[in-house]
Write an enzyme that holds these catalytic residues in place. Structure first.
Site, PDB file in Angstrom:
ATOM      1  N   ASP A  42       0.977  -1.006   0.519  1.00  0.00           N
ATOM      2  CA  ASP A  42       0.132   0.014  -0.450  1.00  0.00           C
ATOM      3  C   ASP A  42       0.768   1.561   0.113  1.00  0.00           C
ATOM      4  O   ASP A  42       1.729   1.328   0.391  1.00  0.00           O
ATOM      5  CB  ASP A  42      -1.007   0.020   1.054  1.00  0.00           C
ATOM      6  CG  ASP A  42      -0.592  -0.859   1.840  1.00  0.00           C
ATOM      7  OD1 ASP A  42      -0.414  -1.486   2.285  1.00  0.00           O
ATOM      8  OD2 ASP A  42      -1.203  -0.358   3.380  1.00  0.00           O
ATOM      9  N   GLN A  58       4.605   0.788   0.934  1.00  0.00           N
ATOM     10  CA  GLN A  58       5.477  -0.354   1.475  1.00  0.00           C
ATOM     11  C   GLN A  58       6.103  -1.096   0.779  1.00  0.00           C
ATOM     12  O   GLN A  58       5.826  -1.912  -0.583  1.00  0.00           O
ATOM     13  CB  GLN A  58       4.267  -1.471   1.720  1.00  0.00           C
ATOM     14  CG  GLN A  58       3.644  -0.547   3.445  1.00  0.00           C
ATOM     15  CD  GLN A  58       4.048  -0.520   4.971  1.00  0.00           C
ATOM     16  OE1 GLN A  58       3.986  -1.931   5.032  1.00  0.00           O
ATOM     17  NE2 GLN A  58       4.635   0.382   4.708  1.00  0.00           N
ATOM     18  N   SER A 103       2.118   0.443   7.345  1.00  0.00           N
ATOM     19  CA  SER A 103       2.180   2.227   7.106  1.00  0.00           C
ATOM     20  C   SER A 103       1.222   3.565   7.951  1.00  0.00           C
ATOM     21  O   SER A 103       1.433   3.136   8.733  1.00  0.00           O
ATOM     22  CB  SER A 103       0.435   1.930   6.104  1.00  0.00           C
ATOM     23  OG  SER A 103       0.457   0.699   4.948  1.00  0.00           O
ATOM     24  N   GLU A 216      -8.617  -1.343   8.823  1.00  0.00           N
ATOM     25  CA  GLU A 216      -7.395  -1.053   8.195  1.00  0.00           C
ATOM     26  C   GLU A 216      -6.513   0.170   7.577  1.00  0.00           C
ATOM     27  O   GLU A 216      -8.242   0.322   6.707  1.00  0.00           O
ATOM     28  CB  GLU A 216      -6.381  -2.132   7.186  1.00  0.00           C
ATOM     29  CG  GLU A 216      -5.915  -3.062   7.971  1.00  0.00           C
ATOM     30  CD  GLU A 216      -4.728  -4.358   7.162  1.00  0.00           C
ATOM     31  OE1 GLU A 216      -4.169  -4.617   7.296  1.00  0.00           O
ATOM     32  OE2 GLU A 216      -4.995  -4.500   5.875  1.00  0.00           O
TER      33      GLU A 216
END
Ligand SMILES: *[C@@H]1O[C@H](CO)[C@@H](O)[C@H](O)[C@H]1NC(C)=O
Length: 479
Positions: A42, A58, A103, A216
């Site tokens: 991400d 990431q 993240s 998330e």
């Protein structure tokens, strides 16, 4: 045609790195952000710093087969479209992030780029803490010596993905979390005067048990007078055509009051933000002109895409601007800067059913206008793949079918006037925008050989305009 020899090129030793992975360029995008080699998931830390857009992600520099231990990769751009790869911004080198620099987001304050992220530790027990880092030059990043800034002892083991913004004199942060023995997801809201000392304000929203076990990459922001909460829940069950991916990304809309008791009320069930196969875990920011612009990971956990064997893996969607309708639905459009990637016009004007156009390269912006009261199908065909996008005017649905297992995604859509589609094709992806952006599909596909566009039987277009798209990010080996 490329010769076999030039298809397999060794990427130059990348900047300050001491590794190299062979990258096969066959599926490498022309105008989507992808990692120079290795694995991407991400997007992180999307911001403007000193008049340039910065985007982190990431990153596993050591393998394209697996996420590994997360680093932060880094690209920057003058215009959201032309991107330059930069050195790895953060590596897992502290006791609190040794199993992953997970993240997070960026906020620019007093001429400094601050990065808030999750430090992941797996031993002796799984633990996630929130950490602060800063960059003065937009390239080199220094972690705050007093880290972590949030221990979150009561919220382990899933508490992650800080998104930070400023309102008045205070900074606010939303964090994704799970509770009830990791059976339900929720979003926590914190505040801070200085980015260092954080106070829990409230639980902004939580699952009633039907909306996934972990939430998330939350984001929370004002849009046209309402507040939008966006997040990616894990573990939702499919309902008909909805929630068919392993990961969902959706939103709820409500009201919020900073001054009084902090209350968030939502008035709808989770709406999928995108209806394709490969779209999740987005990052959003407010740009200088008040636009809410986001990018998402243009891939999906559990999807073993063939690029993994090519030395790179994962790409990022075209940046999209969000608007909210009076009916509280989000609209998404590619940012207008996308014109910077537009090359020569390959054709325009009416096109009859069965019309075919061969593309020199799999990089095109296709604009369709067609009558509303007619089925319409657009196909992308190569030697070994077919992707079909179909409008069914009786049912009022759009279907994307890329073939293979679980190839179909479908949702309701009826154009108000003419059928209007924009289809962005790149070497291994398709993004479809319907109408004013009320419905989008983002799916990967992996064509071999030349790609051609074809209109289906009885699919007459009032206009079919096709532009070639230019390369806006270096090809492997060009660095
Ligand atoms: C930014 O500068 C102001 C004025 O010097 C200071 O009060 C504030 O704490 C600074 N912000 C951060 C995040 O350091």
């Amino acid at each position: 045609m490329l010769s076999i020899a030039t298809k397999f090129i060794l990427t130059a030793l990348f900047l300050n790195s001491c590794w190299a992975i062979d990258v096969n360029p066959r599926y490498v995008p022309h105008y989507h952000v992808y990692p120079p080699s290795g694995w991407m998931n991400d997007p992180n830390g999307f911001c403007i710093f000193e008049d340039e857009y910065h985007l982190f992600y990431q990153y596993n520099p050591y393998s394209s087969q697996e996420p590994g231990v997360a680093h932060w990769g880094h690209v920057k751009s003058p215009d959201l479209i032309n991107w330059e790869h930069l050195p790895t911004a953060m590596t897992p080198d502290q006791p609190y992030d040794i199993n992953g620099v997970f993240s997070g987001s960026a906020i620019v304050e007093n001429g400094t780029m601050y990065l808030l992220y999750t430090g992941n530790v797996n031993n002796p027990i799984n633990k996630q803490v929130q950490a602060l880092a800063a960059s003065q030059d937009g390239i080199s990043v220094v972690k705050y010596p007093g880290n972590p800034v949030i221990e979150g002892a009561d919220f382990q083991p899933n508490i992650r993905d800080p998104k930070v913004w400023k309102h008045g004199d205070l900074f606010y942060m939303v964090l994704g979390n799970s509770f009830d023995d990791n059976t339900r997801g929720r979003v926590l809201l914190y505040s801070s005067p200085d980015l260092i000392s954080w106070t829990l304000e409230s639980v902004l929203d939580e699952s009633d048990g039907s909306v996934g076990h972990v939430w998330e990459c939350p984001d929370f922001f004002e849009l046209d007078g309402k507040y939008v909460l966006l997040f990616s829940p894990q573990g939702m069950q499919a309902i008909g055509d909805k929630y068919k991916n392993f990961f969902q990304t959706g939103y709820v809309v409500g009201n919020f009051d900073y001054e009084n008791e902090i209350v968030y009320t939502y008035n709808r069930i989770l709406e999928n933000l995108d209806h394709g196969h490969d779209f999740t875990l987005l990052k959003l920011f407010l740009d200088g002109s008040g636009r809410r612009v986001f990018v998402a990971w243009f891939s999906m956990w559990e999807s073993v895409h063939p690029e993994r064997n090519d030395g790179w893996s994962g790409q990022i969607t075209i940046p999209r601007e969000l608007e909210l309708t009076e009916g509280l639905r989000l609209l998404q459009k590619p940012v207008k800067e996308l014109d910077a990637a537009r090359g020569p016009k390959l054709r325009s004007g009416k096109a009859k059913a069965g019309y075919t156009l061969g593309l020199e390269a799999a990089a095109a912006d296709i604009r369709v206008t067609a009558p509303r009261l007619q089925d319409f199908e657009l196909l992308l065909e190569s030697d070994d793949s077919t992707l079909s996008i179909k409008y069914d005017y009786r049912r009022g649905t759009v279907t994307l079918d890329r073939g293979g297992d679980d190839g179909v995604r479908r949702t309701k859509w009826r154009p108000e006037g003419n059928l209007i589609w924009q289809v962005l094709v790149d070497s291994s992806s398709v993004e479809l925008f319907c109408g004013e952006g009320e419905v989008t599909f983002s799916s990967r596909l992996f064509p071999n050989g030349a790609l051609k566009i074809r209109l289906g039987d009885s699919s007459n277009a009032d206009d079919l305009t096709v532009y070639k798209m230019l390369r806006t990010i270096a090809a492997p080996g060009d660095n």
